[in-house]
Enzyme design. Structure first.
Site, PDB file in Angstrom:
ATOM      1  CD  GLU A 208      10.699 -12.302   5.363  1.00 26.02           C
ATOM      2  OE1 GLU A 208      11.484 -12.337   6.103  1.00 26.02           O
ATOM      3  OE2 GLU A 208      10.531 -11.633   4.391  1.00 26.02           O
TER       4      GLU A 208
ATOM      5  N   GLY B 172       2.418 -13.837   2.677  1.00 27.40           N
ATOM      6  CA  GLY B 172       1.480 -13.211   3.223  1.00 27.40           C
ATOM      7  C   GLY B 172       0.433 -13.319   2.098  1.00 27.40           C
TER       8      GLY B 172
ATOM      9  CE1 TYR C 103       1.267  -1.210  -5.226  1.00 25.46           C
ATOM     10  CE2 TYR C 103      -0.653  -2.200  -4.527  1.00 25.46           C
ATOM     11  CZ  TYR C 103       0.507  -1.605  -4.253  1.00 25.46           C
ATOM     12  OH  TYR C 103       0.797  -1.704  -2.894  1.00 25.46           O
TER      13      TYR C 103
ATOM     14  CB  CYS D  60     -14.020  13.882  -3.665  1.00 27.39           C
ATOM     15  SG  CYS D  60     -15.562  14.010  -3.043  1.00 27.39           S
ATOM     16  CD  GLU D  61      -8.133  11.210  -4.623  1.00 29.72           C
ATOM     17  OE1 GLU D  61      -7.453  10.981  -5.756  1.00 29.72           O
ATOM     18  OE2 GLU D  61      -7.419  11.500  -3.681  1.00 29.72           O
TER      19      GLU D  61
ATOM     20  CE1 TYR E  20       1.076  -6.674   1.533  1.00 29.22           C
ATOM     21  CE2 TYR E  20       0.612  -8.180  -0.228  1.00 29.22           C
ATOM     22  CZ  TYR E  20       1.211  -7.864   0.611  1.00 29.22           C
ATOM     23  OH  TYR E  20       2.368  -8.149   0.989  1.00 29.22           O
TER      24      TYR E  20
HETATM   25  N1  LLP Z   1       8.749 -10.071   3.143  1.00 24.23           N
HETATM   26  C1  LLP Z   1       9.235  -8.912   2.843  1.00 24.23           C
HETATM   27  C2  LLP Z   1      10.108  -8.258   3.551  1.00 24.23           C
HETATM   28  C3  LLP Z   1       8.114  -8.082   2.106  1.00 24.23           C
HETATM   29  O1  LLP Z   1       8.352  -6.828   1.896  1.00 24.23           O
HETATM   30  C4  LLP Z   1       6.867  -8.385   1.741  1.00 24.23           C
HETATM   31  C5  LLP Z   1       5.984  -7.751   1.097  1.00 24.23           C
HETATM   32  C6  LLP Z   1       6.526  -9.959   2.142  1.00 24.23           C
HETATM   33  C7  LLP Z   1       7.488 -10.676   2.789  1.00 24.23           C
HETATM   34  C8  LLP Z   1       5.321 -10.447   1.772  1.00 24.23           C
HETATM   35  O2  LLP Z   1       5.029 -10.724   0.384  1.00 24.23           O
HETATM   36  P1  LLP Z   1       3.735 -11.502  -0.162  1.00 24.23           P
HETATM   37  O3  LLP Z   1       4.138 -12.994   0.281  1.00 24.23           O
HETATM   38  O4  LLP Z   1       2.389 -11.099   0.464  1.00 24.23           O
HETATM   39  O5  LLP Z   1       3.837 -11.346  -1.518  1.00 24.23           O
HETATM   40  N2  LLP Z   1       0.766  -3.700  -1.529  1.00 24.23           N
HETATM   41  C9  LLP Z   1       1.422  -4.496  -2.566  1.00 24.23           C
HETATM   42  C10 LLP Z   1       2.290  -5.581  -2.191  1.00 24.23           C
HETATM   43  C11 LLP Z   1       3.623  -4.945  -1.395  1.00 24.23           C
HETATM   44  C12 LLP Z   1       4.436  -6.138  -0.814  1.00 24.23           C
HETATM   45  C13 LLP Z   1       5.266  -5.562   0.218  1.00 24.23           C
HETATM   46  N3  LLP Z   1       6.154  -6.699   0.747  1.00 24.23           N
HETATM   47  C14 LLP Z   1       0.207  -5.235  -3.158  1.00 24.23           C
HETATM   48  O6  LLP Z   1      -1.136  -4.989  -2.730  1.00 24.23           O
HETATM   49  O7  LLP Z   1       0.205  -6.002  -4.133  1.00 24.23           O
END
Ligand code: LLP
Length: 429
Positions: free
Chosen positions: A273, A275, A316, A355-356, A384
């Site tokens: 999965e 992203g 983060y 405004c933060e 993201y």
């Molecule tokens: N599968 C599941 C069940 C997930 O919860 C996530 C991400 C992914 C796949 C995809 O992960 P990736 O391949 O993109 O690392 N907002 C945060 C990251 C939160 C990730 C949430 N879940 C950031 O900006 O770093």
């Protein structure tokens, strides 16, 4: 590798001068490179080819349906985490058999819709959810396919807010309880346990967590099979890191070296999965400098993108490279290292209009002198970024543009002020 590069000291996305995009579409603006998106998808497809994986692009990373369509056209399925993302997956040309659905709080409606379109399987996160999916499927005369999401209880591996496989987080079933829970579903009339799911966290810059997670998964799969479950899918989630600062990320092949043999040993189809790995470095956030000022011994560059456009630095403390689209003469284009002093630069906070005090894209960053009207690029913003954006402070969301060679097209128009108030106007008087 990405397709953002300086040509004659001006930033280009593929064959398009980024400054021209700012003129045509305005700022703040997300700019994506089609070639980079497909390059990264292909890297995963190639690295994992021996396992014939199902690659489910994680839509939460960037849900734009035009990006989704590219993914679907090039063989990817989708990982969704809500009814809204399921809707986006279908709007992107996704088909049920290539969609997996995770998340700790699936509603009855979401479960029904997912059953309607016959998704590949649910990644189930709790005993109650499993019972509920079973009940809903039973009432419709269906059998729901599920993968049990396991929290493998591994050491910390990434930012505490995005680590999903340490003890005590809300995700998945405790590893100690999985076998017992599965035991209650042997021969169940409306639930079929077809897989095991682990998403370890994000971003991850080492293969070790995958090695440890996969070993635990193999052990569990064996136990579930002994119970009588026909486990056919090993879903190792996403999490592969990318280059935010320098060249710190691993190639897809490094993860494949661990996961392909694990999948083969398990006799399961591997599901991934990803992203961030696909879309992270395929996008930049383009902004225009509004003002500069110095106060309290600090220098500020105030530009028109803010925490509502890209919240990662605020949330983060994430590092995103930032550099002028056309740096002044005498400054590198771009620097080889953004974290050491660059002669002639000074340390600045790059902030937005919100405004933060926490509204910043970068802190204490070496930047060449910039002035009103200049363009800045915030790199590695494809993942993201837009998907976590908001309308905070009455700010319409940015537009998004997709570049393909020397062509470019809007893939999301800039929101208007009327967009901000429409859902409030449309309620009955
Ligand atoms: N599968 C599941 C069940 C997930 O919860 C996530 C991400 C992914 C796949 C995809 O992960 P990736 O391949 O993109 O690392 N907002 C945060 C990251 C939160 C990730 C949430 N879940 C950031 O900006 O770093």
């Amino acid at each position: 590798m990405d397709h953002f590069h300086y040509r004659d000291r001006a930033l280009f996305c593929e064959d398009v001068a980024v400054a021209d995009l700012a003129t045509e579409y305005g700022t703040p603006l997300y700019v994506y490179s089609r070639a980079t998106l497909l390059h990264h998808l292909r890297q995963i497809q190639t690295a994992f080819a021996a396992a014939e994986p199902l690659i489910c692009y994680s839509l939460k990373t960037n849900g734009n349906i035009h990006i989704g369509r590219l993914m679907a056209e090039h063989g990817a399925g989708f990982d969704v985490t809500s009814g809204g993302e399921l809707y986006r997956a279908l709007a992107s040309g996704g088909v049920g058999e290539k969609i997996v659905f995770a998340g700790v709080g699936k509603t009855d409606d979401e479960i029904r819709t997912a059953l309607d379109v016959n998704i590949r399987f649910f990644n189930v996160e709790s005993e109650e959810e499993l019972a509920n999916i079973g009940e809903i499927a039973r009432s419709r005369g269906q059998k729901a396919r599920v993968a049990l999401r396991v929290n493998p209880d591994l050491p910390p591996k990434t930012h505490v807010k995005t680590d999903t496989s340490v003890k005590g987080v809300k995700f998945g079933l405790d590893i100690e309880t999985v076998v017992e829970v599965a035991g209650q579903y042997v021969g169940h009339p409306s639930v079929e346990i077809v897989g095991l799911h682990m998403h370890l966290g994000s971003p991850i810059l080492s293969v070790e967590p995958y090695r440890m997670g996969a070993a635990k998964a193999l052990d569990l799969i064996e136990k579930l099979r002994r119970q009588g479950h026909r486990v056919t899918h090993l879903n190792m989630g996403g999490g592969f890191g990318i280059h935010y600062r320098k060249q710190e990320a691993l190639p897809a092949s490094a993860f494949a070296e661990v996961l392909v043999p694990a999948a083969k040993q398990s006799g399961c189809q591997l599901v991934l999965e990803p992203g961030r790995f696909i879309v992270g470095n395929a996008g930049i956030l383009l902004s225009r400098v509004l003002y500069t000022k110095s106060t309290g011994g600090k220098h500020y560059v105030i530009q028109d993108a803010a925490m509502n456009d890209l919240i990662r630095p605020t949330l983060y403390e994430s590092f995103h490279r930032i550099w002028p689209v056309r740096p002044a003469d005498g400054f590198p284009a771009p620097p080889s290292d953004y974290e050491v002093e660059i002669p002639g630069t000074r340390r600045c906070d790059v902030v937005g209009p919100v405004c933060e005090s926490g509204d910043f894209l970068a802190r204490e960053r070496w930047l060449p002198p910039v002035s009103r009207g200049e363009l800045l690029a915030t790199f590695s913003a494809g993942a993201y970024g837009m998907s976590m954006s908001s309308n905070y402070n009455g700010r319409p969301r940015a537009a998004e543009v997709l570049v393909d060679g020397s062509r470019h097209r809007l893939i999301r128009r800039r929101e208007t002020y009327e967009d901000l108030v429409r859902p409030e106007r449309e309620v009955p008087a």
